[in-house]
Design an enzyme around this catalytic site. Structure first.
Site, PDB file in Angstrom:
ATOM      1  N   LYS A   1       0.833  -1.203   0.000  1.00  0.00           N
ATOM      2  CA  LYS A   1       0.000   0.000   0.000  1.00  0.00           C
ATOM      3  C   LYS A   1       0.864   1.248   0.000  1.00  0.00           C
ATOM      4  CE  LYS A   1      -3.938  -2.131   2.381  1.00  0.00           C
ATOM      5  NZ  LYS A   1      -4.809  -2.103   3.579  1.00  0.00           N
TER       6      LYS A   1
ATOM      7  N   ASP B   1       8.770  -2.263 -16.269  1.00  0.00           N
ATOM      8  CA  ASP B   1       7.383  -2.293 -15.785  1.00  0.00           C
ATOM      9  C   ASP B   1       6.687  -0.974 -16.117  1.00  0.00           C
ATOM     10  OD1 ASP B   1       5.156  -3.421 -14.662  1.00  0.00           O
ATOM     11  OD2 ASP B   1       5.691  -2.931 -12.590  1.00  0.00           O
TER      12      ASP B   1
END
Length: 842
Positions: A535, A646
């Site tokens: 998170k 990515d």
């Protein structure tokens, strides 16, 4: 029926072949000759040089800079008519040429002319082409003077007053953008630009390495600069005599160590190419003359023909040698050796045998890497007495030296004074003298201290000696736990001589207590994102500034390795379009990273899946350009480059001003070294963005990032997820679906509805072409990030021009309507006529 089908297939095949040849013919005939700073055209040897002020649909330039001209020039250059004008620039100057993708020779012409209020000797500037750096801090007068000095030192009567820089570039898109950049506080100038298509292939990827085997160097994927081109043993060959590519071939005598070491020979009989593929490599005039050894019977037959060239250090080079046997009628009559920088490039070299006969034009390429301390390149040919040839001789017809780009760079900064002397090399010489003196002093001091050490050692207490050599002692850096626990809580991290990532960490080391305070003990209401790592919380650190705090999930697939990679990468990378790392925390098995806060979140959140207002087309282009700049820096900023691995819209973040920054470097890898074309590694990344060639071969390159970025481009324009299983089968994968429409040149059919009517269709067309190139199945056909960046900036220029034209048209329409109302009011014979606002209220 079958015969009819066969005829149809054959007819279709012939039509395709004819179309290909027509396209090749178009490419071959489409040269661009730009006369900079001129408003008219000039013909030179049957070629038309068009002034950059003349309207041309294929060539344009930015409106910066000013034109300059002179009535006369000294010297006898064939280009004198175009050297009488120039374009001067104190800010960046761009020339944009629309081309057919392929290989091109690009020549930049410089000739100093008198300028008002400016001293041309003070000019200093650089150049780039589609993101490839060509020149840096170039002083044209200094380089011209230096070349004249170099030639005069060899006895040549040099009087060159101009400079031509030639490059061979593979252009994968349909635009060539040449950018000219003045150095800070200085200015630059250019007289002409020449863009000549190359239909035949000039270089093979696999060539022979000096003192090594044949190797694949992927030359087609690198920028190439022509350093030297000589007609050995013959006169100068003018561009008009090399009609295919308009190359200049110098005489070789001024580059020879001993000019009379070789005698000139010629044969004007019918010379042919050993291979038809070689017809574009050199004109036959090169092969009609040659230089062979003189005095072959002296010095025990070890006398060589030698040429010496100044080159830029720390680059790779291709040496191309041209041969044609003009005298002997059989093999084994002239066999010799070839040396490049004092290393054997070839033994038992027999031109007749290799070319397949007499009067057969043949060439041989060699690859050589020049170290950072080497400024010269030697080429020598001499007899191979062990080969048993009937004649102890050597022969050479032509010679070319090409410099290859490294990491998107061909530029080397060499500074010359007004007399043409190298400032950087003289400083380097002084530096080496100083280093030598320092080393000598150090040796003397070391000898003195060694003597003192041994005297004291004999007096040393034995017990103390044993204590110092206790087997329990270990270097502190081997105790990783001790190092981490004893590091300064607010320092920059541990110093690890083993070279682990901890030694390169920068930024603050936060305590877990500070992190808990910043996030209100990881309050769920402060979560602003969730990813594979864990998170992300919005937090306020001790100085009151906002930060994004990423906390690793213990069950995350991304663990310690990704944590260390992220810190290492962001510690050594600093760029406006890369998110900045503030610090990290690694207490009590927590792995936490603290970044600068990006107020506008991810790019994806502004495209779909949220209630945020949609971005305009211009905003989307600005974001794409920012992300491309960050990725281009990654690929070229480090020695070997860095591959992000990515790239996706959730890893492109936007600050309060919608400036795009790349983030999440946990999967990043250092790029391949010069000896390799790829990095072999397990496949990692995000589904939907993965390069299919990387997926198939597990071979990672910078072009894998380019593919992912191409998917991002389609995601930006279509505003939908890259994988959406709820859609019909042919629409699930965005890349496949968008490519189908793009190949039909109908991308506007599937764009985000918010964009329709609010963008230039021309800019959309060019945008789609860039994305299509990025998604090519073969990585060698994809552009570099530098090329993508340049073309995105061109797309933005098209959109801004369209917006400006629309604003001007709307403004004109409004003024015209107002004038019509006022005119009608005046002619109503004194009646009370309502004003424009009253008319509108009615």
């Amino acid at each position: 029926m079958e015969k009819l089908q066969c005829r149809q297939v054959r007819s279709l095949f012939f039509l395709v072949i004819m179309f290909v040849f027509i396209r090749i013919g178009e490419a071959q005939s489409q040269s661009f000759l730009i006369n900079c700073g001129a408003n008219s055209s000039v013909n030179i040897d049957g070629r038309k040089w068009v002034g950059d002020l003349v309207r041309n649909s294929n060539v344009s330039f930015s409106s910066t800079g000013m034109a300059a001209s002179t009535d006369s020039l000294s010297g006898d250059s064939i280009y004198e008519p175009i050297y009488k004008s120039a374009r001067i620039f104190k800010d960046g100057l761009n020339y944009t040429v629309e081309v057919i993708p392929g290989n091109y020779i690009v020549r930049l012409h410089f000739c100093p002319i008198p300028l008002e209020d400016l001293n041309v000797n003070d000019s200093l500037f650089g150049a780039a082409a589609n993101g490839l750096k060509l020149l840096s801090q170039l002083s044209v007068p200094g380089e011209i003077a230096h070349k004249n000095l170099y030639l005069q030192s060899s006895g040549e009567n040099a009087s060159s007053l101009s400079l031509i820089k030639e490059y061979v570039l593979g252009i994968k898109l349909d635009v060539l953008v040449i950018e000219l950049i003045p150095s800070e506080g200085s200015f630059g100038f250019i007289n002409a630009i020449e863009v000549v298509p190359v239909v035949d292939r000039l270089f093979e990827d696999t060539i022979q390495k000096v003192a090594g085997n044949d190797m694949d160097f992927n030359l087609s994927g690198r920028g190439i600069e022509t350093m030297y081109r000589l007609n050995v043993g013959g006169p100068e060959i003018k561009p008009s005599q090399d009609s295919d590519l308009w190359r200049m071939w110098e005489v070789d005598s001024s580059y020879m160590i001993t000019a009379n070491a070789g005698v000139e020979i010629r044969n004007s009989s019918n010379i042919t190419y050993a291979s038809m593929n070689d017809s574009s490599l050199a004109p036959l005039l090169v092969y009609e003359t040659a230089r062979t050894m003189s005095n072959t019977e002296v010095l025990e037959k070890r006398f060589n023909m030698s040429w010496k060239f100044e080159v830029d250090p720390d680059f790779d080079y291709v040496v191309r040698l041209h041969f044609c046997e003009l005298l002997y009628d059989s093999a084994n009559e002239r066999i010799f050796k070839i040396y490049i920088n004092n290393r054997t490039a070839a033994n038992t070299f027999d031109v007749f045998a290799r070319a397949g006969g007499r009067n057969r034009a043949y060439h041989q390429d060699y690859f050589d890497a020049v170290s950072s301390k080497t400024y010269t390149l030697w080429i020598q040919l001499g007899p191979d007495t062990a080969a048993g040839a009937s004649g102890t001789d050597a022969l050479l017809s032509g010679l070319e030296i090409f410099k290859l780009s490294r990491n998107g760079n061909l530029a080397y900064v060499e500074k010359y004074d007004s007399a043409g002397n190298s400032v950087s090399r003289s400083k380097s010489w002084i530096l080496w003298v100083g280093i030598g003196a320092g080393i000598a002093s150090a040796v003397i001091l070391a000898a003195v201290f060694t003597l003192v050490f041994y005297i004291r050692k004999n007096r040393r207490d034995k017990s103390s000696d044993m204590k110092n050599n206790s087997p329990g002692w270990r270097p502190l850096f081997l105790h990783k736990g001790i190092v981490n626990s004893t590091a300064n809580a607010k320092g920059t991290g541990s110093q690890n001589p083993n070279g682990s990532t901890s030694s390169t960490r920068s930024g603050k080391r936060f305590t877990l207590a500070e992190i808990r305070c910043a996030t209100n003990n990881f309050d769920e209401s402060l979560v602003i994102g969730v990813g594979g790592f864990g998170k992300v919380y919005k937090g306020e650190i001790e100085d009151g500034s906002l930060a994004a705090i990423k906390r690793a999930n213990p069950q995350s697939e991304q663990g310690l390795a990704e944590f260390e990679t992220e810190i290492e990468m962001l510690s050594r990378l600093r760029h406006r379009h890369l998110v900045s790392l503030i610090g990290f925390c690694e207490e009590q098995n927590e792995m936490i990273l603290v970044y600068e806060y990006m107020a506008n979140g991810t790019l994806r959140s502004h495209l779909f899946g949220s209630d945020l207002p949609p971005l305009t087309w211009k905003q989307r282009l600005d974001v794409c350009i920012g992300a491309a700049r960050g990725l281009h820096y990654l690929h070229t900023g480090a020695e070997q480059g860095i591959i992000h691995r990515d790239i996706k819209t959730t890893n492109i973040l936007l600050d309060e001003n919608f400036v795009a920054k790349m983030s999440d470097f946990g999967l990043s890898k250092t790029g391949p070294s010069m000896e390799h074309t790829h990095v072999s590694t397990a496949v990692k990344g995000s589904f939907g963005y993965l390069d299919p060639e990387y997926f198939r071969r597990q071979q990672l390159t910078e072009k894998s990032d380019v593919y992912s970025f191409g998917v991002v481009l389609f995601e930006v324009v279509c505003a939908r997820a890259v994988i959406n299983p709820t859609l019909p089968k042919d629409q699930i994968n965005l890349a496949e679906w968008a490519m189908k429409w793009q190949r039909q040149r109908s991308l506007e059919t599937i764009i985000d509805p918010h964009l329709k009517g609010n963008l230039s269709l021309e800019s959309l067309e060019k945008f789609g072409e860039i994305a299509e190139k990025c998604l090519d199945d073969e990585r060698k056909n994809r552009p570099t990030m530098g090329e993508v960046l340049w073309h995105l900036e061109y797309v933005l220029q098209l959109q801004e021009a369209w917006m400006h034209a629309n604003d001007r048209e709307n403004s004109f329409s409004g003024c015209q309507a107002l004038a019509e109302v006022e005119e009608e009011r005046e002619i109503r014979n004194g009646k009370e006529v309502p004003t424009l606002d009253e008319e509108k209220s009615k």
